[in-house]
Design an enzyme around this catalytic site. Structure first.
Site, PDB file in Angstrom:
ATOM      1  N   ASN A   1       0.837  -1.187   0.000  1.00 15.30           N
ATOM      2  CA  ASN A   1       0.000   0.000   0.000  1.00 15.30           C
ATOM      3  C   ASN A   1       0.880   1.248   0.000  1.00 15.30           C
ATOM      4  O   ASN A   1       1.952   1.272   0.587  1.00 15.30           O
ATOM      5  CB  ASN A   1      -1.010  -0.004   1.154  1.00 15.30           C
TER       6      ASN A   1
ATOM      7  N   GLU B   1      -2.904  -4.913  -2.982  1.00 18.27           N
ATOM      8  CA  GLU B   1      -3.420  -5.845  -3.977  1.00 18.27           C
ATOM      9  C   GLU B   1      -3.443  -5.204  -5.360  1.00 18.27           C
ATOM     10  O   GLU B   1      -3.084  -5.846  -6.353  1.00 18.27           O
ATOM     11  CB  GLU B   1      -4.829  -6.316  -3.600  1.00 18.27           C
TER      12      GLU B   1
ATOM     13  N   CYS C   1      -3.824   0.474  -2.886  1.00 11.76           N
ATOM     14  CA  CYS C   1      -3.799  -0.729  -2.057  1.00 11.76           C
ATOM     15  C   CYS C   1      -2.709  -1.679  -2.527  1.00 11.76           C
ATOM     16  O   CYS C   1      -2.319  -1.679  -3.702  1.00 11.76           O
ATOM     17  CB  CYS C   1      -5.145  -1.444  -2.129  1.00 11.76           C
TER      18      CYS C   1
ATOM     19  N   CYS D   1     -10.496  -3.855  -4.496  1.00  5.25           N
ATOM     20  CA  CYS D   1      -9.422  -4.812  -4.802  1.00  5.25           C
ATOM     21  C   CYS D   1      -9.986  -6.206  -5.031  1.00  5.25           C
ATOM     22  O   CYS D   1      -9.445  -6.965  -5.836  1.00  5.25           O
ATOM     23  CB  CYS D   1      -8.376  -4.809  -3.702  1.00  5.25           C
TER      24      CYS D   1
ATOM     25  N   GLU E   1       0.335   5.311   0.534  1.00  5.44           N
ATOM     26  CA  GLU E   1      -0.578   6.385   0.915  1.00  5.44           C
ATOM     27  C   GLU E   1      -0.185   7.704   0.260  1.00  5.44           C
ATOM     28  O   GLU E   1       0.930   7.858  -0.236  1.00  5.44           O
ATOM     29  CB  GLU E   1      -0.590   6.548   2.439  1.00  5.44           C
TER      30      GLU E   1
END
Length: 130
Positions: A39, A52, A50, A86, A41
């Site tokens: 991930n 995934e 994310c 996701c 941010e």
């Protein structure tokens, strides 16, 4: 290295200065190649990515489009599940019976499938016209 171990390894590279909640994901493509993501941010929340989604993007960037297995790990009291978006991204490239391992950094695991994570997934079949 197992898929969970790869997700654990790459998780350390997550960029999470706001939540401090690192997530790692690893996808095994049909070829056997492993693709990882973390991930990332962004101060303009929720414009982050994310783990995934990052793993899916790495797989597609490498020219592969079929998922054979998924692993996700986070420092959480219970195994963390992919968000709804996701789940849909994973379902785009994997069949319902694709195994998914959700894990915590302290060793808890939950074994499931893409189909169990996203029952009634929106698939290409909805786009076909008779």
């Amino acid at each position: 290295m197992s898929l969970v171990e790869e997700a654990r390894r790459v998780r350390e590279n997550a960029y999470v200065p706001y939540s401090n909640f690192k997530v790692g994901a690893a996808i095994r493509g049909a070829s056997g190649q492993v693709y990882a993501g973390v991930n990332v941010e962004n101060v303009a929340y929720p414009e982050g990515t994310c783990a995934e989604a990052g793993a899916v993007a790495a797989m597609v960037a490498a020219g592969e489009t079929e998922i054979a297995e998924v692993a996700v790990i986070a420092d959480s009291p219970i195994p963390v599940s992919p968000c709804g978006g996701c789940r849909q991204k994973l379902a785009e490239f994997g069949a319902g019976d694709v195994p998914v391992t959700l894990a915590t950094t302290d060793g808890k695991t939950l074994h499931t499938t893409l189909g169990e994570l996203l029952p009634g997934a929106f698939t290409q079949e909805y786009m076909e016209r008779s």
